[in-house]
Motif scaffolding. Structure first.
Motif, PDB file in Angstrom:
ATOM      1  N   SER C  49       0.811  -1.213   0.000  1.00 59.71           N
ATOM      2  CA  SER C  49       0.000   0.000   0.000  1.00 59.71           C
ATOM      3  C   SER C  49       0.848   1.268   0.000  1.00 59.71           C
ATOM      4  CB  SER C  49      -0.914   0.026   1.221  1.00 59.71           C
ATOM      5  OG  SER C  49      -1.443  -1.227   1.460  1.00 59.71           O
ATOM      6  N   PHE C  50       2.166   1.110  -0.044  1.00 65.27           N
ATOM      7  CA  PHE C  50       3.051   2.267   0.106  1.00 65.27           C
ATOM      8  C   PHE C  50       2.765   3.340  -0.943  1.00 65.27           C
ATOM      9  CE2 PHE C  50       6.971   4.621  -0.105  1.00 65.27           C
ATOM     10  CZ  PHE C  50       7.361   4.694   1.223  1.00 65.27           C
ATOM     11  N   PHE C  51       2.813   2.940  -2.209  1.00 61.11           N
ATOM     12  CA  PHE C  51       2.692   3.935  -3.274  1.00 61.11           C
ATOM     13  C   PHE C  51       1.285   4.507  -3.369  1.00 61.11           C
ATOM     14  CE2 PHE C  51       6.597   1.920  -4.653  1.00 61.11           C
ATOM     15  CZ  PHE C  51       7.357   3.048  -4.869  1.00 61.11           C
ATOM     16  N   THR C  52       0.288   3.639  -3.217  1.00 66.06           N
ATOM     17  CA  THR C  52      -1.079   4.148  -3.318  1.00 66.06           C
ATOM     18  C   THR C  52      -1.367   5.129  -2.184  1.00 66.06           C
ATOM     19  OG1 THR C  52      -1.780   2.141  -2.212  1.00 66.06           O
ATOM     20  CG2 THR C  52      -2.105   2.242  -4.567  1.00 66.06           C
ATOM     21  N   THR C  53      -0.924   4.778  -0.978  1.00 69.85           N
ATOM     22  CA  THR C  53      -1.180   5.679   0.141  1.00 69.85           C
ATOM     23  C   THR C  53      -0.429   6.981  -0.039  1.00 69.85           C
ATOM     24  OG1 THR C  53      -1.248   3.734   1.523  1.00 69.85           O
ATOM     25  CG2 THR C  53      -1.242   5.830   2.641  1.00 69.85           C
ATOM     26  N   ALA C  54       0.844   6.879  -0.439  1.00 78.52           N
ATOM     27  CA  ALA C  54       1.633   8.086  -0.596  1.00 78.52           C
ATOM     28  C   ALA C  54       1.023   8.993  -1.651  1.00 78.52           C
ATOM     29  CB  ALA C  54       3.067   7.713  -0.975  1.00 78.52           C
ATOM     30  N   SER C  55       0.649   8.409  -2.810  1.00 82.84           N
ATOM     31  CA  SER C  55       0.144   9.281  -3.874  1.00 82.84           C
ATOM     32  C   SER C  55      -1.229   9.843  -3.510  1.00 82.84           C
ATOM     33  CB  SER C  55       0.094   8.539  -5.205  1.00 82.84           C
ATOM     34  OG  SER C  55      -0.709   7.411  -5.074  1.00 82.84           O
ATOM     35  N   SER C  56      -2.082   9.015  -2.904  1.00 83.96           N
ATOM     36  CA  SER C  56      -3.396   9.577  -2.591  1.00 83.96           C
ATOM     37  C   SER C  56      -3.302  10.602  -1.465  1.00 83.96           C
ATOM     38  CB  SER C  56      -4.414   8.490  -2.275  1.00 83.96           C
ATOM     39  OG  SER C  56      -3.869   7.565  -1.402  1.00 83.96           O
ATOM     40  N   GLY C  57      -2.395  10.363  -0.504  1.00 81.35           N
ATOM     41  CA  GLY C  57      -2.189  11.361   0.549  1.00 81.35           C
ATOM     42  C   GLY C  57      -1.757  12.689  -0.036  1.00 81.35           C
ATOM     43  N   PHE C  58      -0.822  12.619  -0.967  1.00 81.86           N
ATOM     44  CA  PHE C  58      -0.317  13.833  -1.616  1.00 81.86           C
ATOM     45  C   PHE C  58      -1.450  14.597  -2.284  1.00 81.86           C
ATOM     46  CE2 PHE C  58       1.328  16.064  -5.305  1.00 81.86           C
ATOM     47  CZ  PHE C  58       2.389  16.758  -4.765  1.00 81.86           C
ATOM     48  N   PHE C  59      -2.274  13.869  -3.048  1.00 82.93           N
ATOM     49  CA  PHE C  59      -3.317  14.573  -3.799  1.00 82.93           C
ATOM     50  C   PHE C  59      -4.432  15.086  -2.894  1.00 82.93           C
ATOM     51  CE2 PHE C  59      -1.316  12.533  -7.409  1.00 82.93           C
ATOM     52  CZ  PHE C  59      -1.255  13.614  -8.266  1.00 82.93           C
ATOM     53  N   VAL C  60      -4.695  14.377  -1.803  1.00 84.36           N
ATOM     54  CA  VAL C  60      -5.711  14.883  -0.884  1.00 84.36           C
ATOM     55  C   VAL C  60      -5.246  16.196  -0.251  1.00 84.36           C
ATOM     56  CG1 VAL C  60      -6.773  14.482   1.346  1.00 84.36           C
ATOM     57  CG2 VAL C  60      -6.892  12.751  -0.398  1.00 84.36           C
ATOM     58  N   GLY C  61      -3.961  16.235   0.150  1.00 89.91           N
ATOM     59  CA  GLY C  61      -3.419  17.471   0.707  1.00 89.91           C
ATOM     60  C   GLY C  61      -3.523  18.607  -0.296  1.00 89.91           C
ATOM     61  N   ALA C  62      -3.157  18.304  -1.539  1.00 93.80           N
ATOM     62  CA  ALA C  62      -3.210  19.310  -2.587  1.00 93.80           C
ATOM     63  C   ALA C  62      -4.638  19.793  -2.808  1.00 93.80           C
ATOM     64  CB  ALA C  62      -2.656  18.705  -3.874  1.00 93.80           C
ATOM     65  N   LEU C  63      -5.545  18.830  -2.831  1.00 88.86           N
ATOM     66  CA  LEU C  63      -6.960  19.129  -3.046  1.00 88.86           C
ATOM     67  C   LEU C  63      -7.489  20.077  -1.977  1.00 88.86           C
ATOM     68  CD1 LEU C  63      -9.275  17.808  -4.848  1.00 88.86           C
ATOM     69  CD2 LEU C  63      -9.836  16.550  -2.812  1.00 88.86           C
ATOM     70  N   MET C  64      -7.105  19.798  -0.731  1.00 84.74           N
ATOM     71  CA  MET C  64      -7.621  20.633   0.349  1.00 84.74           C
ATOM     72  C   MET C  64      -7.081  22.043   0.265  1.00 84.74           C
ATOM     73  SD  MET C  64      -8.303  18.548   3.735  1.00 84.74           S
ATOM     74  CE  MET C  64      -6.709  17.817   3.763  1.00 84.74           C
ATOM     75  N   SER C  65      -5.814  22.164  -0.137  1.00 80.21           N
ATOM     76  CA  SER C  65      -5.270  23.512  -0.295  1.00 80.21           C
ATOM     77  C   SER C  65      -6.092  24.293  -1.301  1.00 80.21           C
ATOM     78  CB  SER C  65      -3.818  23.443  -0.776  1.00 80.21           C
ATOM     79  OG  SER C  65      -2.977  23.296   0.323  1.00 80.21           O
ATOM     80  N   VAL C  66      -6.409  23.675  -2.429  1.00 82.15           N
ATOM     81  CA  VAL C  66      -7.163  24.365  -3.474  1.00 82.15           C
ATOM     82  C   VAL C  66      -8.555  24.726  -2.968  1.00 82.15           C
ATOM     83  CG1 VAL C  66      -8.111  24.157  -5.787  1.00 82.15           C
ATOM     84  CG2 VAL C  66      -5.880  23.201  -5.281  1.00 82.15           C
ATOM     85  N   GLN C  67      -9.222  23.762  -2.356  1.00 83.37           N
ATOM     86  CA  GLN C  67     -10.603  23.937  -1.913  1.00 83.37           C
ATOM     87  C   GLN C  67     -10.700  24.988  -0.790  1.00 83.37           C
ATOM     88  OE1 GLN C  67     -13.693  23.749  -2.885  1.00 83.37           O
ATOM     89  NE2 GLN C  67     -13.471  21.729  -3.739  1.00 83.37           N
ATOM     90  N   PHE C  68      -9.849  24.839   0.240  1.00 80.03           N
ATOM     91  CA  PHE C  68      -9.885  25.776   1.363  1.00 80.03           C
ATOM     92  C   PHE C  68      -9.455  27.174   0.925  1.00 80.03           C
ATOM     93  CE2 PHE C  68      -9.555  22.178   4.569  1.00 80.03           C
ATOM     94  CZ  PHE C  68     -10.844  22.387   5.028  1.00 80.03           C
TER      95      PHE C  68
END
Lengths: 271, 251, 262
Positions: C49-68
């Motif tokens: 799960s290393f890569f999937t978690t890392a990449s989805s974590g990254f994009f969720v953080g990015a997403l929140m920055s844009v949204q907030f």
């Protein structure tokens, strides 16, 4: 013990062999995926259209999964508004703006994304297992021998039906979420029913709603495409079906998050 | 001495075994025949405690075992080995580890040298050499079944239960396995119960044959007794046996 | 009848799962679990799960920055972006995200693996060879999933901060240090505790569902397919329900805590 040895050798070889192997695997999968995608899009554009299959799929995907999605999303909505109120109190020391922001969140993110996640496990995994079983029991080959194009007969109807279902379910999901958020605001944040709607009206625009539906349509396109791709690439045996389902669920989840980011980024210029 | 008395087993509303009584004496080979789905495998699984019967008794050397707990069954399973219908080898372990698995559990005091010796011995017994380091998916189905047999006999059980040991195998391997079953009984005085569809093998190596139909015992006797049986299902089973063979077994 | 039959089936599943959880806990208390087996499971699960978690974590953080960013800009409160999105990740999104990722990757895989062992009689064979499958197969997987979940939560959190920082620099003109400085202001002890609590609940749910479903598979190769589907759906719905429940519970606990401290 044997497990220990294997663990060790893997750990030693980790950085280069592991990364290189992954890279090769990913690139071959991607190239096959794009072959498949182009074939599917061409089949989609050219007649004849399998209208009857499409209607069957619409029933199976849209009608059959709506209750469980709406049920789950109502709980997600309540959890979100509680969290949201918590954060709002942190930042602006008041819960006054919660309804507006929560409604925005529902239209822009929550509705489409949670629906897409639920569709992935309810519909995507089922589609993948169905096609995978057909693949390993040679039913797909049998279709080809009967000169039926599996792409036209199996994939395209599912593709179109999922897009349509996803959009319709998101409309219902938005309504459900808003309703439950309204209930939560009235019960926990001392809003009146009218007050909630007025506050919501000030913040949201029609644009928020339909851009959310655009997201839903994109997710609805991603899910069957990936699920069917892995379904067709199922390896023989019981293990094969399990593995391909795993891969399809994970790829779908990651693709949805990435697509969501891209779309949000693009839409942020439109809002 | 293994005795089954009035055994019944139910799955939901479906009664799979309806009062089976059997007694198997030391060193005997008993074949249990019957069509698919008549509860033959269920009978075996009840004996080793993988399933619990609704009523009835199972006596192993005079001791009632059907009510034992999972821990108490440990001792029983050391005495009763079972060979499964599927090879049921552990996918993540090599052939050697598979065979050694039971040894390490049942005889914790064994040194690695003793384990190695015993594993090699058992693999020789099933005529397998040079496959110790392979993983189960890398060897053929027939070989997997033989490894499975080796794994079971490694702990030297006094009772051996076989669930369709020869189904899905080629004739040569089938013969080899049948020979092995009879050798084990003769040499080590092992008692065997073999569940099978194959009347031919049964007549060849069995001391006695039992026929099950719809959860009931409809015939039980030595091969020559069975050849004379007038029960319709037994006659169906015997239909493929030629006159020539028939007279050979009767004499 | 249309509602009653599925309702009974669902209750049956929930009850069976809880009894299985009880069985696992009994096994954990009664027997020693091989440490190497647990470590192997942790290694496999984390690596898978290393890569999937890392990449989805990254994009969720990015997403929140844009949204907030869009929402906070209206109030001129951009400076709190870092604290706010990290707090959301710690308290809610992180645990949920990890649980979703694990349920797809590890949950489905574990249930398929155990299901195959069940239908090919490997589990029965194991019992015949004097080994308790609960101790040897189920318990290490159960513990492995729970321990890995915490490791992956930490990873996802770091990646989401990274994604948030990058996007905040791009869209909100915040410097990384401005972003990170606000984190301690908004992420308090009880937020971290509630995040960890959620992560624990989710991973226990996930581990129970997938081992239970896998362990009780029937019906050959087709049964394994069915098991995987049932696992995927049950964990998804279960996670959403549990998320609601834990949020509620955490709120109640927090209120009590505040009442006690004041």
């Amino acid at each position: 013990m044997i497990l220990g040895e294997r663990l060790q050798s893997k750990a030693v070889l980790w950085p280069f062999e592991y990364l290189g192997g992954e890279l090769i695997k990913v690139s071959t999968t991607l190239s096959r995926f794009f072959d498949y995608l182009s074939e599917m899009l061409i089949t989609l554009m050219t007649p004849p259209f399998r209208f009857k299959e499409f209607v069957t799929q619409l029933y199976l995907i849209g009608y059959k999964s709506t209750p469980v999605i709406l049920f789950s999303i109502s709980f997600a909505a309540t959890a979100t508004i509680l969290e949201y109120a918590f954060h709002m109190k942190l930042v602006i020391q008041t819960a006054a703006l919660v309804p507006g922001f929560a409604a925005l969140l529902v239209f822009r993110e929550l509705g489409p994304v949670i629906t897409a996640f639920l569709l992935t496990s309810k519909v995507g995994a089922g589609m993948n297992a169905e096609l995978g079983t057909m693949q390993i029991t040679e039913q797909v080959d049998a279709l080809k021998l009967l000169s039926v194009d599996p792409m036209r007969y199996l994939v395209v109807p599912r593709f179109v039906a999922t897009i349509l279902s996803s959009v319709v379910i998101v409309i219902f999901a938005d309504a459900t979420c808003l309703f439950f958020e309204m209930v939560m605001s009235v019960r926990h944040l001392d809003y009146s029913w009218e007050g909630f709607l007025t506050a919501m009206n000030q913040f949201t625009q029609f644009k928020d709603f339909y851009l959310g539906l655009v997201k839903a349509a994109v997710f609805g396109a991603v899910i069957p495409t990936i699920a069917c791709f892995y379904g067709f690439n199922t390896q023989p045996g019981a293990e094969g079906v399990g593995r391909s389902t795993t891969q399809s669920v994970v790829s779908n989840a990651v693709s949805i998050i990435i697509m969501d980011f891209i779309l949000t980024y693009l839409f942020s210029y439109l809002y | 001495m293994l005795e089954v008395k009035n055994l019944t087993k139910r799955f939901g509303s479906q009664e799979v075994l309806k009062g089976i009584s059997l007694a198997i004496s030391e060193g005997e080979i008993l074949f249990v025949l019957g069509r698919s789905g008549t509860g033959k495998s269920v009978l075996l699984k009840n004996i080793v405690g993988l399933l619990k019967p609704e009523s009835g008794q199972i006596l192993l050397e005079g001791r009632e075992i059907s009510k034992l707990s999972e821990e108490e069954y440990f001792e029983v399973r050391k005495m009763c080995g079972m060979v499964f219908q599927h090879p049921a080898l552990f996918d993540s372990l090599t052939v050697y580890e598979n065979v050694a698995f039971g040894l390490r559990r049942h005889f914790p005091g064994m040194t690695p040298e003793e384990v190695k010796k015993r594993v090699t011995e058992c693999l020789d017994l099933v005529h397998l050499e040079g496959v110790e380091d392979k993983l189960p998916p890398q060897i053929s189905y027939g070989m997997q079944k033989r490894v499975s047999l080796a794994r079971t006999i490694a702990v030297e059980p006094r009772y051996l239960l076989f669930d369709e040991p020869t189904t899905g195998l080629d004739p040569v391997t089938t013969n080899a396995i049948n020979r092995l079953i009879s050798e084990l009984s003769r040499k080590l005085n092992t008692t065997s119960i073999v569940v099978s569809h194959d009347m031919h093998c049964a007549l060849e190596i069995a001391d006695r044959i039992a026929v099950l139909d719809q959860g009931q015992l409809i015939a039980l006797g030595t091969p020559s007794e069975l050849l004379k049986s007038q029960v319709p299902l037994v006659k169906d089973f015997l239909a493929e046996i030629t006159e020539e063979d028939r007279s050979r077994w009767l004499s | 009848m249309v509602i009653i039959t599925p309702a009974i089936r669902i209750l049956d599943g929930v009850g069976g799962g809880l009894m299985f959880l009880g069985e696992i806990i009994r096994t954990l208390r009664k027997y020693k679990i091989d440490r190497e087996a647990i470590l192997t499971q942790i290694y496999n699960i984390s690596m898978a799960s290393f890569f999937t978690t890392a990449s989805s974590g990254f994009f969720v953080g990015a997403l929140m920055s844009v949204q907030f960013n869009m929402q906070l800009r209206q109030f001129g409160a951009l400076s709190v972006l870092g604290g706010l999105s990290t707090s959301a990740t710690v308290r809610e999104l992180g645990p949920l995200l990890i649980a979703f990722m694990l349920s797809g990757k590890v949950g489905a895989y574990t249930s398929a693996e155990l299901g195959i062992m069940r239908v090919t009689e490997q589990i029965d064979a194991m019992r015949c060879l004097g080994t308790n499958p609960m101790q040897y197969l189920v318990a290490p997987r159960f513990l492995g999933i729970i321990i890995s979940a915490f490791f992956l939560l930490f990873l996802g959190l770091l990646m989401s901060i990274l994604g948030g920082v990058i996007l905040a620099t791009l869209v909100a003109d915040l410097s990384p240090s401005e972003f990170i400085n606000t984190i301690p202001m908004y992420v308090e002890g009880h937020s971290v505790l509630s995040g960890l609590f959620k992560c624990l609940c989710f991973s226990v749910l996930l581990a129970t569902v997938c081992t239970y479903k896998g362990y009780t598979t029937t019906g050959g190769a087709k049964g394994v397919g069915k098991t995987v589907l049932a696992t995927a759906l049950a964990t998804m719905v279960g996670l959403v329900l549990l998320d609601w429940f834990t949020t509620y519970l955490a709120g109640v606990l927090l209120d009590t805590w505040r009442a006690i401290t004041i």
